[in-house]
Design a protein around this motif. Structure first.
Motif, PDB file in Angstrom:
ATOM      1  N   ALA A 123       0.816  -1.210   0.000  1.00 44.78           N
ATOM      2  CA  ALA A 123       0.000   0.000   0.000  1.00 44.78           C
ATOM      3  C   ALA A 123       0.856   1.268   0.000  1.00 44.78           C
ATOM      4  O   ALA A 123       0.388   2.339  -0.357  1.00 44.78           O
ATOM      5  CB  ALA A 123      -0.921   0.009   1.208  1.00 44.78           C
ATOM      6  N   SER A 124       2.124   1.156   0.416  1.00 45.37           N
ATOM      7  CA  SER A 124       3.014   2.317   0.460  1.00 45.37           C
ATOM      8  C   SER A 124       4.450   1.839   0.267  1.00 45.37           C
ATOM      9  O   SER A 124       4.716   0.642   0.212  1.00 45.37           O
ATOM     10  CB  SER A 124       2.868   3.060   1.790  1.00 45.37           C
ATOM     11  N   TYR A 125       5.381   2.794   0.195  1.00 48.74           N
ATOM     12  CA  TYR A 125       6.785   2.444  -0.038  1.00 48.74           C
ATOM     13  C   TYR A 125       7.470   2.093   1.284  1.00 48.74           C
ATOM     14  O   TYR A 125       7.516   2.924   2.191  1.00 48.74           O
ATOM     15  CB  TYR A 125       7.528   3.606  -0.700  1.00 48.74           C
ATOM     16  N   PRO A 126       8.014   0.888   1.404  1.00 48.97           N
ATOM     17  CA  PRO A 126       8.676   0.510   2.656  1.00 48.97           C
ATOM     18  C   PRO A 126      10.105   1.047   2.763  1.00 48.97           C
ATOM     19  O   PRO A 126      10.669   1.119   3.842  1.00 48.97           O
ATOM     20  CB  PRO A 126       8.684  -1.019   2.596  1.00 48.97           C
TER      21      PRO A 126
ATOM     22  N   THR B  69       0.538   5.170  -5.297  1.00 47.94           N
ATOM     23  CA  THR B  69       1.498   4.065  -5.255  1.00 47.94           C
ATOM     24  C   THR B  69       1.103   3.018  -6.284  1.00 47.94           C
ATOM     25  O   THR B  69       0.002   2.453  -6.200  1.00 47.94           O
ATOM     26  CB  THR B  69       1.521   3.400  -3.869  1.00 47.94           C
ATOM     27  N   PRO B  70       1.956   2.751  -7.273  1.00 44.69           N
ATOM     28  CA  PRO B  70       1.652   1.658  -8.208  1.00 44.69           C
ATOM     29  C   PRO B  70       1.959   0.318  -7.544  1.00 44.69           C
ATOM     30  O   PRO B  70       3.094   0.017  -7.214  1.00 44.69           O
ATOM     31  CB  PRO B  70       2.590   1.930  -9.384  1.00 44.69           C
ATOM     32  N   ARG B  71       0.935  -0.468  -7.320  1.00 44.81           N
ATOM     33  CA  ARG B  71       1.160  -1.780  -6.706  1.00 44.81           C
ATOM     34  C   ARG B  71       1.902  -2.701  -7.664  1.00 44.81           C
ATOM     35  O   ARG B  71       2.734  -3.505  -7.235  1.00 44.81           O
ATOM     36  CB  ARG B  71      -0.180  -2.390  -6.312  1.00 44.81           C
TER      37      ARG B  71
ATOM     38  N   LYS C  60      13.782  10.251  -7.009  1.00 49.57           N
ATOM     39  CA  LYS C  60      12.688   9.438  -7.545  1.00 49.57           C
ATOM     40  C   LYS C  60      11.533   9.396  -6.547  1.00 49.57           C
ATOM     41  O   LYS C  60      11.753   9.441  -5.326  1.00 49.57           O
ATOM     42  CB  LYS C  60      13.174   8.019  -7.840  1.00 49.57           C
ATOM     43  N   LEU C  61      10.331   9.317  -7.047  1.00 49.91           N
ATOM     44  CA  LEU C  61       9.071   9.282  -6.305  1.00 49.91           C
ATOM     45  C   LEU C  61       8.617  10.660  -5.842  1.00 49.91           C
ATOM     46  O   LEU C  61       7.458  10.839  -5.467  1.00 49.91           O
ATOM     47  CB  LEU C  61       9.140   8.361  -5.075  1.00 49.91           C
ATOM     48  N   LEU C  62       9.531  11.657  -5.848  1.00 56.24           N
ATOM     49  CA  LEU C  62       9.198  12.976  -5.322  1.00 56.24           C
ATOM     50  C   LEU C  62       8.703  13.900  -6.424  1.00 56.24           C
ATOM     51  O   LEU C  62       9.246  13.904  -7.537  1.00 56.24           O
ATOM     52  CB  LEU C  62      10.416  13.602  -4.640  1.00 56.24           C
ATOM     53  N   ARG C  63       7.718  14.698  -6.113  1.00 57.74           N
ATOM     54  CA  ARG C  63       7.258  15.745  -7.024  1.00 57.74           C
ATOM     55  C   ARG C  63       8.163  16.961  -6.834  1.00 57.74           C
ATOM     56  O   ARG C  63       8.344  17.441  -5.713  1.00 57.74           O
ATOM     57  CB  ARG C  63       5.800  16.115  -6.720  1.00 57.74           C
TER      58      ARG C  63
ATOM     59  N   MET D   9      -2.993   0.063  -8.963  1.00 57.03           N
ATOM     60  CA  MET D   9      -2.513   1.190  -8.179  1.00 57.03           C
ATOM     61  C   MET D   9      -3.383   1.433  -6.947  1.00 57.03           C
ATOM     62  O   MET D   9      -4.505   0.958  -6.848  1.00 57.03           O
ATOM     63  CB  MET D   9      -2.499   2.465  -9.029  1.00 57.03           C
ATOM     64  N   SER D  10      -2.812   2.193  -6.017  1.00 62.09           N
ATOM     65  CA  SER D  10      -3.555   2.633  -4.845  1.00 62.09           C
ATOM     66  C   SER D  10      -4.365   3.872  -5.193  1.00 62.09           C
ATOM     67  O   SER D  10      -4.309   4.382  -6.319  1.00 62.09           O
ATOM     68  CB  SER D  10      -2.582   2.959  -3.712  1.00 62.09           C
ATOM     69  N   GLU D  11      -5.067   4.372  -4.234  1.00 65.17           N
ATOM     70  CA  GLU D  11      -5.846   5.595  -4.433  1.00 65.17           C
ATOM     71  C   GLU D  11      -4.912   6.789  -4.623  1.00 65.17           C
ATOM     72  O   GLU D  11      -3.854   6.871  -3.993  1.00 65.17           O
ATOM     73  CB  GLU D  11      -6.747   5.831  -3.221  1.00 65.17           C
ATOM     74  N   ARG D  12      -5.308   7.721  -5.476  1.00 64.78           N
ATOM     75  CA  ARG D  12      -4.558   8.964  -5.670  1.00 64.78           C
ATOM     76  C   ARG D  12      -4.944   9.953  -4.575  1.00 64.78           C
ATOM     77  O   ARG D  12      -6.125  10.213  -4.350  1.00 64.78           O
ATOM     78  CB  ARG D  12      -4.879   9.551  -7.045  1.00 64.78           C
ATOM     79  N   LEU D  13      -3.933  10.517  -3.899  1.00 63.66           N
ATOM     80  CA  LEU D  13      -4.182  11.452  -2.811  1.00 63.66           C
ATOM     81  C   LEU D  13      -3.241  12.640  -2.905  1.00 63.66           C
ATOM     82  O   LEU D  13      -2.087  12.495  -3.322  1.00 63.66           O
ATOM     83  CB  LEU D  13      -3.993  10.768  -1.449  1.00 63.66           C
ATOM     84  N   LYS D  14      -3.722  13.790  -2.488  1.00 66.88           N
ATOM     85  CA  LYS D  14      -2.857  14.963  -2.415  1.00 66.88           C
ATOM     86  C   LYS D  14      -2.081  14.936  -1.106  1.00 66.88           C
ATOM     87  O   LYS D  14      -2.658  14.756  -0.028  1.00 66.88           O
ATOM     88  CB  LYS D  14      -3.688  16.253  -2.498  1.00 66.88           C
TER      89      LYS D  14
END
Length: 585
Positions: free
Chosen positions: A55-58, A442-444, A422-425, A314-319
């Protein structure tokens, strides 16, 4: 789910006046309440979704040669230093996955009795689909249990985990042995096949909907849409199940398990190709898939029925801006937590495609970031780069004037001379005078993972340019991925051409491309172990003083050979005599 949220405050109100009732009411809804309440039944199934391990990046890369952390309490930093035990295991999936399976088994045992809809045909379709989802999720949980806890016992038997296909009750026998690895594979495949009999390849997909209409003869398309339409996108679908079967076959064919798993590289390659053929093989590689995390147009366009081409699930898109808070350099108000290593930076080839160790690449140790693979600047913030919405210059040199400098401030500054990018906006500001947020997800599972899975298996099964019964080879996949990255554009990727008939060198290249493309998404630690690769490579960094670049040692690793396989939790082995621990733990 909304109804469950409504029930909670209602129960609290009733509890405050229970002396008005004789006898006093009980406000806990039993599981059998699901029979006449489809929303409540959905809530039971939802317990499977809420426990998805990815669900998230470990950031388990901190336990590998790819990264260190400046957080002294980071659990992966601790296990890399030698504190990994069966009762201190940040990679444990036992409790979470088994809890998910328990809810799914409870659901499966009752699903047929639920009143899903007044329309009998629609009700049957809902029942079939929800059961298929439960089987698919159970297969997924068992895959993750197998990956985390499968291993060899002291007698040399390759074991998996206990297979649980009925809900446990107070009367159950909890002291059961582990099933073999092969039996676990068979159980996962059986659940996957049950799911694939019903689930569409994707919800709302026209071809899938036509097939479903034929399956439920007499059903109107409006009925099919009601149950299988694109408003259910995001749930586990047929293509997700096929992807997990491919991951299962790759795991079993890998060196750590191949001797006793019964899974061949050919099976793994064929399973990967099944997923890729649905998007046109190599032609389906998303041209911007390597920067999926910051492709603003794609991210903004995500909806209930539309996801980026790179993403399989993917997981849900969130701000949010939490990733940036954790990992931006200190000068941008971040904590700089995850620090890529020099080892990782060295994995990026030159822009002409040659590894930096090859003289033809033209690598200059006095100017180490010049003419490198464009992905380096996309994934790592190094000395002199600009970063963040303010385009602030990040100086990691030891003589830097702020906390971005190497080891300047314990707990905030980089320990390696690098910060994660990487991963950061980069369009987020953490300035207290104008903090902003942007969408993240998060792309599962990404399609690039599937392409690299196929390349690895195809190379082992048929060599670099062999394709079995498929129209593309490992070479074709790696060529497409490197072209997308902007490698070897001017020279036709001479290095790749020079090794395309060498299986060993192609294996090395495929693993390196996997290391780069899937970096910081939680793959590296599992990959090193399934490959039985070196776990104790010292994590290195770069110290810059003036124009002098010096590679430094940052952290040593302390792993034992038996740690290629994770442990069964110590507490479980203590409680249950039938539960055999993996060798060494």
């Amino acid at each position: 789910m909304k109804k469950i949220l409504f029930i909670i405050p209602l129960a609290a109100m009733l509890a405050s006046c229970d002396d008005l009732f004789e006898p006093a009411i009980e406000n806990n809804l039993g599981i059998d309440h699901m029979y006449n309440n489809a929303n409540y039944a959905e809530g039971i199934l939802a317990n499977g979704y809420t426990r998805i391990p990815i669900a998230s990046y470990p950031f388990s890369e901190v336990a590998t040669d790819d990264a260190v952390s400046n957080d002294v309490d980071n659990s992966y930093r601790k296990i890399a230093a030698g504190s990994w035990t069966s009762d201190n295991n940040p990679l444990d999936r036992w409790t979470n996955c088994k809890s998910g399976i328990q809810y799914l088994n409870m659901f499966l045992e009752r699903c047929d009795k639920v009143h899903w809809a007044d329309d009998e045909l629609v009700s049957q379709m809902f029942c079939d689909r929800e059961k298929a989802e439960a089987y698919a999720l159970r297969a997924m949980f068992n895959y993750y249990l197998l990956e985390a806890h499968g291993g060899y016992a002291s007698d040399g038997t390759l074991l998996g985990v206990p297979i649980l296909e009925t809900a446990e009750t107070q009367a159950s026998n909890f002291n059961v042995p582990r099933n073999s690895f092969v039996e676990c594979v068979e159980a996962i495949r059986a659940d996957a096949e049950r799911a694939l009999e019903v689930l569409p390849w994707e919800y709302g997909d026209s071809e899938s909907m036509t097939k479903l209409q034929a399956r439920y003869s007499g059903a109107a398309m409006s009925q099919i849409n009601r149950v299988f339409g694109n408003n259910f996108c995001g749930r586990i679908s047929g293509r997700v199940v096929e992807a997990f079967l491919a991951k299962l076959n790759l795991l079993g064919a890998s060196p750590a398990y191949a001797e006793a798993s019964g899974i061949s590289w050919t099976e793994a390659a064929d399973a990967g190709a099944k997923v890729l053929d649905r998007i046109g093989g190599v032609n389906g590689l998303d041209p911007t898939g390597n920067t999926w995390y910051c492709n603003k147009a794609d991210i903004d366009a995500i909806s209930s029925s539309s996801i980026p081409a790179e993403v399989l699930w993917m997981s849900e898109r969130l701000k949010s801006n939490s990733l940036e808070k954790d990992n931006y350099p200190p000068s941008l108000y971040g904590s700089g937590r995850i620090n890529p290593t020099q080892n990782f930076v060295n994995a990026f080839p030159m822009a002409n495609g040659y590894p930096i160790s090859e003289s033809k690449g033209g690598y200059d140790a006095a100017n180490p970031y010049a003419d490198r693979d464009p992905r380096l600047a996309a994934y790592v913030t190094y000395n002199g780069m600009t970063s963040g919405l303010s385009n602030g210059t990040v100086t990691t040199a030891v003589d830097g004037t702020n906390n971005d400098a190497l080891n300047k401030l314990t707990g905030s500054s980089t320990r390696t001379g690098y910060y994660l990018r990487k991963l950061l906006r980069q369009d987020i500001s953490l300035d207290p005078n104008g903090t902003t947020e942007e969408y993240h997800y998060t792309p599962r599972i990404r399609y690039t993972e599937m392409f690299l899975l196929y390349a690895e298996a195809a190379n082992e099964a048929w060599g670099p340019t062999g394709s079995g019964s498929h129209g593309y080879s490992a070479y074709d996949v790696i060529k497409a991925i490197r072209q997308r990255a902007g490698i070897g554009i001017e020279n036709g990727d001479e290095y790749l051409e020079s090794i395309k008939d060498d299986q060993d060198k192609m294996r090395e290249l495929i693993r390196n491309e996997r290391r780069i493309e899937l970096s910081f998404e939680g793959h590296r630690f599992w990959d090193l172990r399934r490959w039985k690769s070196e776990l104790n490579e010292t994590a290195k960094g770069m110290s810059i003083s003036g124009s002098t670049y010096s590679v430094i040692d940052v952290e040593t690793r302390n792993y034992k050979d038996y740690m290629f396989y994770g442990p069964i939790p110590y507490s479980e082995v203590l409680k249950f005599s039938e539960l055999i621990q993996n060798k060494g733990w």
